[in-house]
Design a protein around this motif. Structure first.
Motif, PDB file in Angstrom:
ATOM      1  N   LYS A  11       5.776 -18.602   9.992  1.00 40.71           N
ATOM      2  CA  LYS A  11       6.069 -19.855   9.738  1.00 40.71           C
ATOM      3  C   LYS A  11       6.605 -20.528  11.047  1.00 40.71           C
ATOM      4  N   PRO A  12       6.528 -21.852  11.181  1.00 41.18           N
ATOM      5  CA  PRO A  12       6.827 -22.584  12.288  1.00 41.18           C
ATOM      6  C   PRO A  12       8.368 -22.590  12.660  1.00 41.18           C
ATOM      7  N   TYR A  13       8.870 -22.895  13.535  1.00 37.06           N
ATOM      8  CA  TYR A  13      10.120 -23.328  13.979  1.00 37.06           C
ATOM      9  C   TYR A  13      10.133 -24.491  15.071  1.00 37.06           C
ATOM     10  N   LEU A  14      11.376 -25.004  15.377  1.00 35.55           N
ATOM     11  CA  LEU A  14      11.583 -26.097  16.201  1.00 35.55           C
ATOM     12  C   LEU A  14      11.221 -25.478  17.650  1.00 35.55           C
ATOM     13  N   THR A  15      10.741 -26.698  18.469  1.00 41.50           N
ATOM     14  CA  THR A  15      10.387 -26.279  19.642  1.00 41.50           C
ATOM     15  C   THR A  15      11.603 -26.843  20.564  1.00 41.50           C
ATOM     16  N   THR A  16      12.358 -26.182  21.144  1.00 44.45           N
ATOM     17  CA  THR A  16      13.660 -26.397  21.944  1.00 44.45           C
ATOM     18  C   THR A  16      13.294 -27.166  23.163  1.00 44.45           C
ATOM     19  N   ARG A  17      13.676 -28.314  23.425  1.00 49.45           N
ATOM     20  CA  ARG A  17      13.510 -29.285  24.932  1.00 49.45           C
ATOM     21  C   ARG A  17      14.900 -28.923  25.650  1.00 49.45           C
ATOM     22  N   GLU A  25      11.989 -30.381  19.139  1.00 44.39           N
ATOM     23  CA  GLU A  25      10.937 -30.796  18.388  1.00 44.39           C
ATOM     24  C   GLU A  25      10.215 -30.352  17.203  1.00 44.39           C
ATOM     25  N   THR A  26       9.799 -31.188  16.158  1.00 44.47           N
ATOM     26  CA  THR A  26       9.143 -30.593  14.934  1.00 44.47           C
ATOM     27  C   THR A  26       7.795 -30.086  15.422  1.00 44.47           C
ATOM     28  N   PRO A  27       7.698 -28.840  14.647  1.00 48.60           N
ATOM     29  CA  PRO A  27       6.211 -28.271  14.902  1.00 48.60           C
ATOM     30  C   PRO A  27       4.969 -28.946  14.298  1.00 48.60           C
ATOM     31  N   ILE A  28       4.857 -30.338  14.393  1.00 44.30           N
ATOM     32  CA  ILE A  28       3.893 -31.107  13.802  1.00 44.30           C
ATOM     33  C   ILE A  28       2.633 -30.594  13.557  1.00 44.30           C
ATOM     34  N   HIS A  29       2.101 -29.827  14.610  1.00 42.96           N
ATOM     35  CA  HIS A  29       0.761 -29.341  14.481  1.00 42.96           C
ATOM     36  C   HIS A  29       0.739 -28.262  13.229  1.00 42.96           C
ATOM     37  N   PHE A  30       1.572 -27.927  12.527  1.00 37.01           N
ATOM     38  CA  PHE A  30       1.776 -27.179  11.400  1.00 37.01           C
ATOM     39  C   PHE A  30       2.410 -27.425  10.080  1.00 37.01           C
ATOM     40  N   LEU A  31       2.334 -28.733   9.933  1.00 41.27           N
ATOM     41  CA  LEU A  31       3.111 -29.292   8.782  1.00 41.27           C
ATOM     42  C   LEU A  31       1.786 -29.668   7.729  1.00 41.27           C
ATOM     43  N   GLU A  32       1.999 -29.343   6.660  1.00 37.84           N
ATOM     44  CA  GLU A  32       1.227 -29.597   5.593  1.00 37.84           C
ATOM     45  C   GLU A  32       1.734 -30.742   4.517  1.00 37.84           C
ATOM     46  N   ASN A  33       2.885 -30.910   4.448  1.00 37.22           N
ATOM     47  CA  ASN A  33       3.514 -31.951   3.313  1.00 37.22           C
ATOM     48  C   ASN A  33       4.004 -32.900   4.085  1.00 37.22           C
ATOM     49  N   GLY A  34       3.849 -34.110   3.039  1.00 46.50           N
ATOM     50  CA  GLY A  34       4.429 -35.444   3.465  1.00 46.50           C
ATOM     51  C   GLY A  34       5.843 -35.347   3.926  1.00 46.50           C
ATOM     52  N   HIS A  97       2.976 -36.804  28.503  1.00 45.94           N
ATOM     53  CA  HIS A  97       1.583 -37.249  28.548  1.00 45.94           C
ATOM     54  C   HIS A  97       1.433 -38.099  29.661  1.00 45.94           C
ATOM     55  N   PHE A  98       2.505 -38.988  30.044  1.00 48.90           N
ATOM     56  CA  PHE A  98       2.283 -40.068  30.791  1.00 48.90           C
ATOM     57  C   PHE A  98       1.844 -39.776  32.204  1.00 48.90           C
ATOM     58  N   ARG A  99       0.901 -40.616  32.787  1.00 45.64           N
ATOM     59  CA  ARG A  99       0.422 -40.389  34.129  1.00 45.64           C
ATOM     60  C   ARG A  99       0.734 -41.891  34.838  1.00 45.64           C
ATOM     61  N   GLN A 106      11.244 -34.338  28.364  1.00 46.31           N
ATOM     62  CA  GLN A 106       9.747 -34.125  28.189  1.00 46.31           C
ATOM     63  C   GLN A 106       9.110 -33.749  26.998  1.00 46.31           C
ATOM     64  N   TRP A 107       9.302 -34.662  25.871  1.00 45.28           N
ATOM     65  CA  TRP A 107       8.685 -34.400  24.736  1.00 45.28           C
ATOM     66  C   TRP A 107       7.116 -34.423  24.666  1.00 45.28           C
ATOM     67  N   LYS A 108       6.602 -33.616  23.816  1.00 48.91           N
ATOM     68  CA  LYS A 108       5.255 -33.451  23.824  1.00 48.91           C
ATOM     69  C   LYS A 108       4.816 -34.163  22.596  1.00 48.91           C
ATOM     70  N   ASP A 109       4.350 -33.722  21.214  1.00 54.69           N
ATOM     71  CA  ASP A 109       4.027 -34.701  19.966  1.00 54.69           C
ATOM     72  C   ASP A 109       4.847 -34.277  19.100  1.00 54.69           C
ATOM     73  N   GLY A 110       6.009 -33.581  19.287  1.00 52.02           N
ATOM     74  CA  GLY A 110       6.991 -33.544  17.988  1.00 52.02           C
ATOM     75  C   GLY A 110       8.017 -33.896  17.693  1.00 52.02           C
ATOM     76  N   ALA A 111       8.268 -35.206  18.493  1.00 50.85           N
ATOM     77  CA  ALA A 111       9.776 -36.113  18.449  1.00 50.85           C
ATOM     78  C   ALA A 111       9.263 -36.898  17.437  1.00 50.85           C
ATOM     79  N   ILE A 112       8.885 -36.521  16.241  1.00 52.21           N
ATOM     80  CA  ILE A 112       8.726 -37.490  15.073  1.00 52.21           C
ATOM     81  C   ILE A 112       8.769 -36.398  13.763  1.00 52.21           C
ATOM     82  N   SER A 113       9.219 -37.044  12.912  1.00 50.56           N
ATOM     83  CA  SER A 113       9.368 -36.386  11.220  1.00 50.56           C
ATOM     84  C   SER A 113       9.081 -37.440  10.278  1.00 50.56           C
ATOM     85  N   GLN A 114       8.948 -37.134   9.267  1.00 52.62           N
ATOM     86  CA  GLN A 114       8.815 -37.908   7.852  1.00 52.62           C
ATOM     87  C   GLN A 114       9.738 -37.271   6.844  1.00 52.62           C
TER      88      GLN A 114
END
Length: 354
Positions: A11-17, A25-34, A97-99, A106-114
């Motif tokens: 099962k996924p876990y939060l990613t600590t920053r 961070e939310t483990p958004i790559h592994f979420l299936e539900n809305g 991701h900024f350049r 340094q958030w990647k893609d998981g500072a988001i949830s629904q």
């Protein structure tokens, strides 16, 4: 027998920053539900968690109102309610991701949830207090506070009166059909669908109606787009979430086996709805339309997918971009700004096929 044991279930876990303050961070790559489970909902904090109880908790509405009021927790939860399912995205999501790179978490893609939020519409509370004609903004103060630039300050934000009076802006007491957890704003959290998460003030204790533009460290210093590296000219406030997307699977730099695979992910926008998602497997040379799953709904992300047969012994540069009903499209390059807000460039990964 061991693989069937719940102990071995993956099962996924939060990613600590960071832990002080708590930013995960939310483990958004592994979420299936809305609906993102509460335990996997991202956490963004500037200060330590406050310790609060509903027994003596109340919300005050003051300032430029006809009748300043104090409302007990149990009173608010019996008022007319509204339920809103919405994306809440940190404005610093994807900052890493900024350049050129910028300073900040340094958030990647998981500072988001629904999630699904239930509460009283803010306009109902303001109607009870009686907003005066001269009102300009509505100010919201949370119970979290700490040291910022040498001074002890609370977290305080404001909304323009017009936005505050929209029916989907609520003072929530439930998250995902249960009492809001202490780490996500208990007892009350302002929810402002369509705006970045800084507007959804947690641990809400005071609503102050004012007849002038509000100024504060989290209003006119942080959460502002500064487009120039060496000065603060042409600065504008962070408000509505940009159209955006994420590739959930495959993962970046993943090695896949020969055969048919499904590229899938999520797309969302702050205003309107996502109407189309396009996928490129040749680094943007050509684009194909992905399949949207379900009916696009305002304030919610939508799932998308694209099936493809990958060829052996090849590397693929996969890109994804979303369009919304207001004509917004993910750009090739994100709008760079000093503090790294609002990153929404075309999503991209690389994979290898053996």
């Amino acid at each position: 027998m061991y693989p069937r044991d719940p102990f071995f279930k993956n099962k996924p876990y939060l990613t600590t920053r960071s832990l002080q303050p708590d930013n995960q961070e939310t483990p958004i790559h592994f979420l299936e539900n809305g609906e993102t489970p509460t335990g996997l909902t991202y956490r963004r904090n500037h200060f330590p968690f406050p310790t609060l109880s509903t027994k003596s908790y109340y919300l005050t509405i003051t300032g430029s109102v006809k009748t300043p009021i104090t409302i007990q927790y149990n009173q608010i939860t019996t008022m007319p309610s509204r339920t809103v399912t919405a994306v809440v995205e940190c404005s610093g999501n994807k900052r890493a991701h900024f350049r050129p790179k910028v300073f900040g978490e340094q958030w990647k893609d998981g500072a988001i949830s629904q999630g699904t939020w239930k509460g009283v519409p803010l306009f109902h509370l303001l109607q009870i207090a009686g907003v005066q004609d001269s009102v300009h903004e509505v100010v919201f103060e949370g119970n979290d506070s700490g040291i910022k630039k040498g001074q002890h300050v609370p977290f305080v934000r404001s909304l323009p009166l017009k936005k505050a009076m929209e029916h989907d802006v609520i003072v929530a007491w439930e998250h995902n059909h249960k009492q809001i957890s202490p780490k996500h704003g208990f007892p009350f959290r302002l929810i402002v669908p369509g705006w970045y998460g800084m507007a959804s003030v947690k641990w809400l204790k005071t609503i102050r109606v004012v007849d002038h533009p509000f100024s504060g460290p989290f209003q006119t210093d942080d959460y502002v787009y500064y487009p120039h590296k060496n000065n603060n000219e042409e600065a504008v406030p962070v408000t509505v979430s940009h159209v955006n997307s994420i590739i959930q699977q495959p993962l970046d730099r993943q090695i896949l086996q020969l055969g048919q695979h499904e590229i899938k992910g999520l797309a969302w926008t702050g205003e309107g709805v996502v109407i189309s998602v396009e996928v490129s497997v040749d680094d943007g040379e050509t684009w194909k339309t992905a399949t949207l799953h379900g009916q696009p709904r305002q304030f919610q992300w939508i799932k998308w997918s694209y099936s493809i047969v990958f060829e052996k012994n090849r590397e693929y540069s996969i890109k994804v971009r979303a369009y919304d009903s207001n004509g917004h499209l993910q750009p090739d390059t994100a709008f760079w700004n000093q503090k790294g807000y609002g990153y929404n460039a075309v999503s991209q990964i690389k994979i290898k096929v053996e």
